[in-house]
Design a protein around this motif. Structure first.
Motif, PDB file in Angstrom:
ATOM      1  N   MET A 114      24.101 -16.032 -37.451  1.00 19.42           N
ATOM      2  CA  MET A 114      22.668 -15.570 -37.216  1.00 19.42           C
ATOM      3  C   MET A 114      22.364 -14.890 -36.087  1.00 19.42           C
ATOM      4  O   MET A 114      22.694 -15.562 -35.020  1.00 19.42           O
ATOM      5  CB  MET A 114      21.559 -16.671 -37.842  1.00 19.42           C
ATOM      6  N   ARG A 115      21.216 -13.971 -35.920  1.00 16.19           N
ATOM      7  CA  ARG A 115      20.721 -13.589 -34.687  1.00 16.19           C
ATOM      8  C   ARG A 115      19.948 -14.682 -34.000  1.00 16.19           C
ATOM      9  O   ARG A 115      19.406 -15.599 -34.623  1.00 16.19           O
ATOM     10  CB  ARG A 115      19.814 -12.275 -35.019  1.00 16.19           C
ATOM     11  N   THR A 116      19.864 -14.624 -32.731  1.00 16.11           N
ATOM     12  CA  THR A 116      19.400 -15.564 -31.939  1.00 16.11           C
ATOM     13  C   THR A 116      18.514 -14.689 -30.771  1.00 16.11           C
ATOM     14  O   THR A 116      18.891 -13.892 -30.288  1.00 16.11           O
ATOM     15  CB  THR A 116      20.252 -16.446 -31.211  1.00 16.11           C
ATOM     16  N   ILE A 117      17.253 -15.206 -30.732  1.00 16.92           N
ATOM     17  CA  ILE A 117      16.346 -14.751 -29.742  1.00 16.92           C
ATOM     18  C   ILE A 117      15.974 -16.001 -28.657  1.00 16.92           C
ATOM     19  O   ILE A 117      15.327 -16.862 -29.372  1.00 16.92           O
ATOM     20  CB  ILE A 117      15.095 -14.323 -30.443  1.00 16.92           C
ATOM     21  N   HIS A 118      16.336 -15.690 -27.617  1.00  9.09           N
ATOM     22  CA  HIS A 118      15.561 -16.759 -26.368  1.00  9.09           C
ATOM     23  C   HIS A 118      14.344 -16.230 -25.998  1.00  9.09           C
ATOM     24  O   HIS A 118      13.927 -14.674 -25.616  1.00  9.09           O
ATOM     25  CB  HIS A 118      16.613 -16.462 -25.180  1.00  9.09           C
ATOM     26  N   VAL A 119      13.318 -16.805 -26.086  1.00  7.89           N
ATOM     27  CA  VAL A 119      11.847 -16.562 -25.401  1.00  7.89           C
ATOM     28  C   VAL A 119      11.997 -17.310 -24.035  1.00  7.89           C
ATOM     29  O   VAL A 119      11.806 -18.445 -23.761  1.00  7.89           O
ATOM     30  CB  VAL A 119      10.696 -17.054 -26.072  1.00  7.89           C
ATOM     31  N   ILE A 120      11.938 -16.401 -22.914  1.00 10.32           N
ATOM     32  CA  ILE A 120      12.316 -17.054 -21.732  1.00 10.32           C
ATOM     33  C   ILE A 120      11.093 -16.930 -20.641  1.00 10.32           C
ATOM     34  O   ILE A 120      10.765 -15.670 -20.254  1.00 10.32           O
ATOM     35  CB  ILE A 120      13.420 -16.439 -21.045  1.00 10.32           C
ATOM     36  N   GLY A 121      10.549 -17.972 -20.341  1.00 13.63           N
ATOM     37  CA  GLY A 121       9.497 -17.880 -19.296  1.00 13.63           C
ATOM     38  C   GLY A 121      10.170 -17.802 -17.945  1.00 13.63           C
ATOM     39  O   GLY A 121      11.018 -18.494 -17.343  1.00 13.63           O
ATOM     40  N   ILE A 122       9.657 -16.662 -17.128  1.00 12.65           N
ATOM     41  CA  ILE A 122      10.378 -16.304 -16.012  1.00 12.65           C
ATOM     42  C   ILE A 122       9.467 -16.511 -14.738  1.00 12.65           C
ATOM     43  O   ILE A 122       9.710 -15.897 -13.559  1.00 12.65           O
ATOM     44  CB  ILE A 122      10.758 -14.591 -16.013  1.00 12.65           C
ATOM     45  N   GLY A 123       8.291 -17.218 -14.861  1.00 14.31           N
ATOM     46  CA  GLY A 123       7.519 -17.553 -13.731  1.00 14.31           C
ATOM     47  C   GLY A 123       6.382 -16.431 -13.436  1.00 14.31           C
ATOM     48  O   GLY A 123       6.409 -15.530 -14.147  1.00 14.31           O
ATOM     49  N   ALA A 124       5.778 -17.052 -12.457  1.00 13.37           N
ATOM     50  CA  ALA A 124       4.655 -15.958 -12.120  1.00 13.37           C
ATOM     51  C   ALA A 124       4.913 -15.068 -10.984  1.00 13.37           C
ATOM     52  O   ALA A 124       4.253 -15.192  -9.882  1.00 13.37           O
ATOM     53  CB  ALA A 124       3.233 -16.671 -11.754  1.00 13.37           C
ATOM     54  N   GLY A 125       6.019 -14.313 -11.020  1.00 12.19           N
ATOM     55  CA  GLY A 125       6.134 -13.109  -9.963  1.00 12.19           C
ATOM     56  C   GLY A 125       7.302 -13.540  -9.001  1.00 12.19           C
ATOM     57  O   GLY A 125       8.124 -12.496  -8.688  1.00 12.19           O
ATOM     58  N   ASP A 126       7.544 -14.671  -8.545  1.00 14.95           N
ATOM     59  CA  ASP A 126       8.571 -14.810  -7.792  1.00 14.95           C
ATOM     60  C   ASP A 126       9.860 -15.121  -8.430  1.00 14.95           C
ATOM     61  O   ASP A 126       9.829 -16.142  -9.119  1.00 14.95           O
ATOM     62  CB  ASP A 126       8.183 -16.305  -6.886  1.00 14.95           C
ATOM     63  N   PRO A 127      10.867 -14.457  -8.045  1.00 13.81           N
ATOM     64  CA  PRO A 127      12.330 -14.769  -8.677  1.00 13.81           C
ATOM     65  C   PRO A 127      12.539 -16.266  -8.436  1.00 13.81           C
ATOM     66  O   PRO A 127      13.383 -16.699  -9.183  1.00 13.81           O
ATOM     67  CB  PRO A 127      13.237 -13.688  -8.165  1.00 13.81           C
ATOM     68  N   ASP A 128      12.266 -16.917  -7.329  1.00 14.95           N
ATOM     69  CA  ASP A 128      12.431 -18.178  -7.052  1.00 14.95           C
ATOM     70  C   ASP A 128      11.852 -19.223  -8.221  1.00 14.95           C
ATOM     71  O   ASP A 128      12.549 -20.066  -8.175  1.00 14.95           O
ATOM     72  CB  ASP A 128      12.205 -18.631  -5.781  1.00 14.95           C
ATOM     73  N   TYR A 129      11.002 -18.994  -9.027  1.00 13.96           N
ATOM     74  CA  TYR A 129      10.416 -19.570 -10.031  1.00 13.96           C
ATOM     75  C   TYR A 129      11.527 -19.696 -11.202  1.00 13.96           C
ATOM     76  O   TYR A 129      10.980 -20.689 -11.773  1.00 13.96           O
ATOM     77  CB  TYR A 129       9.004 -18.930 -10.371  1.00 13.96           C
TER      78      TYR A 129
END
Length: 248
Positions: free
Chosen positions: A1-16
């Protein structure tokens, strides 16, 4: 089955980006990104930067989806419902055509997927047309970034905090403390001048802006600098914390 990740990447800073998000990034074959036009190219660019930084195998790809235009001449909730329906149709077609039966795709949500983000609601509609399973990886919110950068607690001792929008603030006013998002009208200017405000824009990015004080002291300055920044960049993402004098 297909899988979808919904990924929170934070508010701008890649370190988040969290370790859990990094694992999901590395599990993804296709990233679906909404194309909102030239004025928001840097939002897509940051998503690409995060992938380049954290993904070990560069075999993934991006699929850009043109964002449907939300009607401006309709009642707000009706316009949003139509906009979400149009997005759902577009996403369903993309997931079906771009992912194989066992493929893994992802949507990268700015901040956290649970907070003033439409991704999860739209995926519920998509599931009516395409079979897939999905999970959600939480991210650092603009609220967390705002309070960290101002070095303040979100709430007073034992006191609640409301999370609301500029439209709701204008309609109902302020009682106690409130975090305000999605406010293009500088609704804080309608608050009493002694109201405390901690404002931030482009949080976690090189263009970050921070202003704090009372509405009487800094309200007009925020409105002015916000307008200038929006003109300069073509877009703005900002949020602020208000605290009525009685709770200060």
């Amino acid at each position: 089955m297909r899988t979808i990740h919904v990924i929170g990447i934070g508010a701008g800073d890649p370190d988040y980006v969290t370790a859990q998000a990094v694992a999901a990034l590395n599990d993804t074959q296709v990233f679906f990104a909404m194309d909102k036009g030239d004025t928001k190219d840097d939002l897509v660019a940051l998503r690409r930067l995060i992938c380049e930084r954290f993904i070990e195998d560069p075999g993934y790809r991006f699929v850009a989806l043109p964002d449907p235009v939300r009607a401006k001449d309709r009642e707000y909730h009706e316009a949003v419902a139509e906009w979400h329906a149009a997005r759902a149709r577009l996403w369903a077609e993309a997931i079906e055509t771009e992912l194989g039966p066992d493929g893994v795709g992802a949507f990268l949500a700015w901040g956290d997927p649970s907070l003033y983000d439409s991704t999860l609601r739209i995926l519920d509609r998509v599931a009516e047309h395409v079979e897939f399973e999905f999970d959600v990886i939480p991210g650092i919110t603009a609220i967390q970034a705002l309070t960290a950068r101002h070095r303040i607690p979100l709430n007073d001792i034992g006191e609640p905090v409301m999370i609301t929008t500029g439209r709701q603030l204008r309609e109902h006013g302020l009682a106690g403390a409130a975090v305000v998002m999605l406010d293009g009208e500088c609704s804080f200017l309608e608050c009493p001048p002694q109201t405390r405000i901690w404002w931030g824009a482009y949080l976690g990015t090189p263009d970050e802006m921070l202003i704090a004080g009372t509405v009487g002291e800094v309200g007009e300055r925020i409105a002015r600098e916000r307008a200038e920044a929006r003109t300069r960049h073509g877009w703005i993402m900002d949020t602020y914390l208000l605290r009525a004098e009685s709770t200060a």
